[in-house]
Design an enzyme around this catalytic site. Sequence first.
Site, PDB file in Angstrom:
ATOM      1  N   LYS A 199       2.074 -46.387  83.721  1.00 55.20           N
ATOM      2  CA  LYS A 199       3.151 -47.305  83.335  1.00 55.20           C
ATOM      3  C   LYS A 199       2.818 -47.963  81.998  1.00 55.20           C
ATOM      4  O   LYS A 199       3.640 -48.014  81.095  1.00 55.20           O
ATOM      5  CB  LYS A 199       3.335 -48.356  84.437  1.00 55.20           C
ATOM      6  CG  LYS A 199       4.387 -49.388  84.103  1.00 55.20           C
ATOM      7  CD  LYS A 199       4.627 -50.368  85.232  1.00 55.20           C
ATOM      8  CE  LYS A 199       5.553 -51.477  84.744  1.00 55.20           C
ATOM      9  NZ  LYS A 199       5.801 -52.496  85.757  1.00 55.20           N
ATOM     10  N   GLU A 205      -9.129 -46.017  83.415  1.00 56.86           N
ATOM     11  CA  GLU A 205      -9.411 -44.756  84.102  1.00 56.86           C
ATOM     12  C   GLU A 205      -8.539 -43.632  83.546  1.00 56.86           C
ATOM     13  O   GLU A 205      -9.023 -42.559  83.212  1.00 56.86           O
ATOM     14  CB  GLU A 205      -9.118 -44.897  85.614  1.00 56.86           C
ATOM     15  CG  GLU A 205     -10.067 -45.789  86.376  1.00 56.86           C
ATOM     16  CD  GLU A 205      -9.636 -47.254  86.375  1.00 56.86           C
ATOM     17  OE1 GLU A 205      -8.851 -47.664  85.479  1.00 56.86           O
ATOM     18  OE2 GLU A 205     -10.101 -47.988  87.265  1.00 56.86           O
ATOM     19  N   GLY A 256       4.411 -50.678  89.411  1.00 57.12           N
ATOM     20  CA  GLY A 256       3.603 -49.460  89.544  1.00 57.12           C
ATOM     21  C   GLY A 256       3.664 -48.863  90.935  1.00 57.12           C
ATOM     22  O   GLY A 256       3.861 -47.654  91.116  1.00 57.12           O
ATOM     23  N   ARG A 257       3.513 -49.703  91.962  1.00 53.44           N
ATOM     24  CA  ARG A 257       3.472 -49.171  93.339  1.00 53.44           C
ATOM     25  C   ARG A 257       4.866 -48.815  93.853  1.00 53.44           C
ATOM     26  O   ARG A 257       5.013 -48.357  94.986  1.00 53.44           O
ATOM     27  CB  ARG A 257       2.752 -50.143  94.259  1.00 53.44           C
ATOM     28  CG  ARG A 257       3.277 -51.573  94.226  1.00 53.44           C
ATOM     29  CD  ARG A 257       2.292 -52.541  94.875  1.00 53.44           C
ATOM     30  NE  ARG A 257       2.679 -53.935  94.706  1.00 53.44           N
ATOM     31  CZ  ARG A 257       2.384 -54.673  93.647  1.00 53.44           C
ATOM     32  NH1 ARG A 257       1.715 -54.159  92.640  1.00 53.44           N
ATOM     33  NH2 ARG A 257       2.759 -55.944  93.584  1.00 53.44           N
ATOM     34  N   GLU A 342      -1.454 -54.735  97.799  1.00 56.73           N
ATOM     35  CA  GLU A 342      -1.316 -55.196  96.410  1.00 56.73           C
ATOM     36  C   GLU A 342      -0.081 -56.103  96.272  1.00 56.73           C
ATOM     37  O   GLU A 342      -0.037 -56.989  95.430  1.00 56.73           O
ATOM     38  CB  GLU A 342      -1.230 -54.008  95.434  1.00 56.73           C
ATOM     39  CG  GLU A 342      -1.577 -54.380  94.000  1.00 56.73           C
ATOM     40  CD  GLU A 342      -1.670 -53.193  93.039  1.00 56.73           C
ATOM     41  OE1 GLU A 342      -0.629 -52.606  92.714  1.00 56.73           O
ATOM     42  OE2 GLU A 342      -2.790 -52.853  92.606  1.00 56.73           O
ATOM     43  N   HIS A 373     -10.696 -39.169 117.665  1.00 52.85           N
ATOM     44  CA  HIS A 373     -12.077 -38.735 117.891  1.00 52.85           C
ATOM     45  C   HIS A 373     -13.038 -39.472 116.975  1.00 52.85           C
ATOM     46  O   HIS A 373     -14.165 -39.032 116.758  1.00 52.85           O
ATOM     47  CB  HIS A 373     -12.182 -37.220 117.702  1.00 52.85           C
ATOM     48  CG  HIS A 373     -11.318 -36.488 118.681  1.00 52.85           C
ATOM     49  ND1 HIS A 373     -11.739 -36.151 119.949  1.00 52.85           N
ATOM     50  CD2 HIS A 373     -10.020 -36.116 118.608  1.00 52.85           C
ATOM     51  CE1 HIS A 373     -10.743 -35.561 120.598  1.00 52.85           C
ATOM     52  NE2 HIS A 373      -9.685 -35.539 119.803  1.00 52.85           N
ATOM     53  N   LYS A 482     -11.359 -55.786  85.981  1.00 51.98           N
ATOM     54  CA  LYS A 482     -11.150 -54.927  84.806  1.00 51.98           C
ATOM     55  C   LYS A 482     -11.877 -55.509  83.592  1.00 51.98           C
ATOM     56  O   LYS A 482     -12.516 -54.793  82.822  1.00 51.98           O
ATOM     57  CB  LYS A 482      -9.655 -54.824  84.462  1.00 51.98           C
ATOM     58  CG  LYS A 482      -8.826 -54.018  85.449  1.00 51.98           C
ATOM     59  CD  LYS A 482      -7.380 -53.917  84.938  1.00 51.98           C
ATOM     60  CE  LYS A 482      -6.469 -53.299  85.965  1.00 51.98           C
ATOM     61  NZ  LYS A 482      -5.064 -53.273  85.570  1.00 51.98           N
TER      62      LYS A 482
HETATM   63  O1  F6P Z   1      -4.832 -52.105  88.560  1.00 51.10           O
HETATM   64  C1  F6P Z   1      -3.674 -52.123  89.316  1.00 51.10           C
HETATM   65  C2  F6P Z   1      -2.551 -51.378  88.648  1.00 51.10           C
HETATM   66  O2  F6P Z   1      -1.996 -52.146  87.656  1.00 51.10           O
HETATM   67  C3  F6P Z   1      -1.501 -50.956  89.676  1.00 51.10           C
HETATM   68  O3  F6P Z   1      -0.613 -51.962  89.980  1.00 51.10           O
HETATM   69  C4  F6P Z   1      -0.919 -49.772  89.013  1.00 51.10           C
HETATM   70  O4  F6P Z   1      -0.183 -48.986  89.910  1.00 51.10           O
HETATM   71  C5  F6P Z   1      -2.157 -49.091  88.487  1.00 51.10           C
HETATM   72  O5  F6P Z   1      -2.991 -50.157  88.073  1.00 51.10           O
HETATM   73  C6  F6P Z   1      -1.962 -48.126  87.374  1.00 51.10           C
HETATM   74  O6  F6P Z   1      -1.347 -48.712  86.264  1.00 51.10           O
HETATM   75  P1  F6P Z   1      -0.702 -47.837  85.123  1.00 51.10           P
HETATM   76  O7  F6P Z   1       0.382 -47.019  85.726  1.00 51.10           O
HETATM   77  O8  F6P Z   1      -0.185 -48.815  84.105  1.00 51.10           O
HETATM   78  O9  F6P Z   1      -1.781 -46.959  84.543  1.00 51.10           O
END
Ligand code: F6P
Length: 518
Positions: A199, A205, A256-257, A342, A373, A482
């Site tokens: 987003k 990452e 995002g979610r 979240e 199990h 972060k």
């Molecule tokens: O760190 C949490 C978050 O902001 C989530 O809410 C989001 O889905 C995810 O990181 C990834 O964010 P982006 O789509 O901006 O890379």
Amino acid sequence: MSERQPCHQTAAWAALEDHYDKVGSKFDLRDAFQSDGKRFETFSQDAPHVFADLSKNRIDATAQMRLFELARACGLERHRDAMFGGEPVNNTEQRAVKHWLLRVPKGASVDPDLALVHETLDAMLAYADRVRADSAITDVVNIGIGGSDLGPQMAVTALQAFAAQGKRLHFVSNIDGHELDAVLATVRPQSTLFLIASKTFTTLETMTNARSAKAWFEAQGGSDIARHFAALTTNVAAAREFGIDTTFGFWDWVGGRYSMWSAIGLPIAIAVGAQGFRDLLSGAHDMDRHFVTQPLERNLPVRLGLLDVWNRNFHGFTSRSIAPYHSALRRVPAFLQQLEMESNGKRVDEQGRALAFETSPVLWGEPGTNGQHAYFQMLHQGTDVVPVEFIAVARPTHKLPTHHDLLLANAVAQAQALMQGKADAGGHRNFPGNRPSTFFLLDSLTPKSLGALLALHEHRVFVSGSIWGINSFDQWGVELGKVLALDVAARLASGDVSGLDGSSAGLLGRLRESMRQQ
Ligand code: F6P
């Protein structure tokens, strides 16, 4: 939207406390079924594409009635209508919350953004179908994390039976290079499409993985970035800066979610095709309409969200276990963890004031029958009561005999065993019973029913968050780690531990020592 009434200051909350003390705390499911032959009918609910049996929860008609009173006193309907009216209900970021608009058919809403939504959707689906038809592309690697990974990955896994043959979809989320490295080892640059899903297009990452993927692609002789890389983002400028010109955008009013319905859903569309993706949206839209139009008393997301409040704040249950009895739904627990924890894992209300009660439970789970199990021992005989949510699908997509009957029989039997228990004088073999569960049933697992099931959970989370008075659409709690990670990374490189706590300094020392020995 005007300030909402704190739920614990309403008369309905006080009445619920009183009812819990007198009746709820002693409630026994076995007695409830004995004394009410209609309990299943009263506490089950049909909704579009999803049936839910809530009758094995420790709730009675009075508690349910008081919960509806609570919802009305707290302005749930007004709050829901504010979200669907495009008001900035995400107040800490001053943003509207309109993921539901991504599912509205052309021309079916006056919202000014709908035309843009369909323009992007049409372009993205045409692209998805071109990729599907392109036999030279055999592998699609989605690079994204959180909402830019969990939803698409879960849905692609769930809809495997509908997926195009000849395309392998890979999901790389972790900054742990082992993950990307393992995928790169199995693909070739000329037959791979990388989707950079973020987003913000700033997430550490994702950007680290994207840079490594691009470097690998170029080192392997790949040159046609426009053909082999696409970006799914609200930050199209940053994607261009990164060197990607094939972009599909979305908007800041999609959290995002809640974003798998947007361009972030491209891997799903590549897997199941344009029509499959449209069906997913339409199933979700059916659930949206149900949520918006049905009276609270026959409204499944409302009934579930209120049950969550009852379970968390009155029974005091701290967690909820998700048990999908369908292996294709195996990523659903992880998806729901982000969605609920979240969204509602907050300790202040939307004005920033400390809350006087508990919020999000811990969500966890594995597919059935595997969980039986492993940890079901604790669910049946442990000291904590954990409500379990079964998700079952009546019709399988495979043709193997026996399996599906036994799978479904196990789901029903587990819910039964949790409730019935079994008396045994010996102690070890005694099952206390009276353990609550909810049972979701889909006729079949299709894009439509999956869309409905997921929208149901989005709205359910909205309902409990709304009653609690929190902003379910921000996530400030992820920020501190972060920032610290960047500081720690610099210290790991330099060895400077000045000003650090003893544990962090000690760990960095050990790490540096051990890394040097490689
Ligand atoms: O760190 C949490 C978050 O902001 C989530 O809410 C989001 O889905 C995810 O990181 C990834 O964010 P982006 O789509 O901006 O890379």
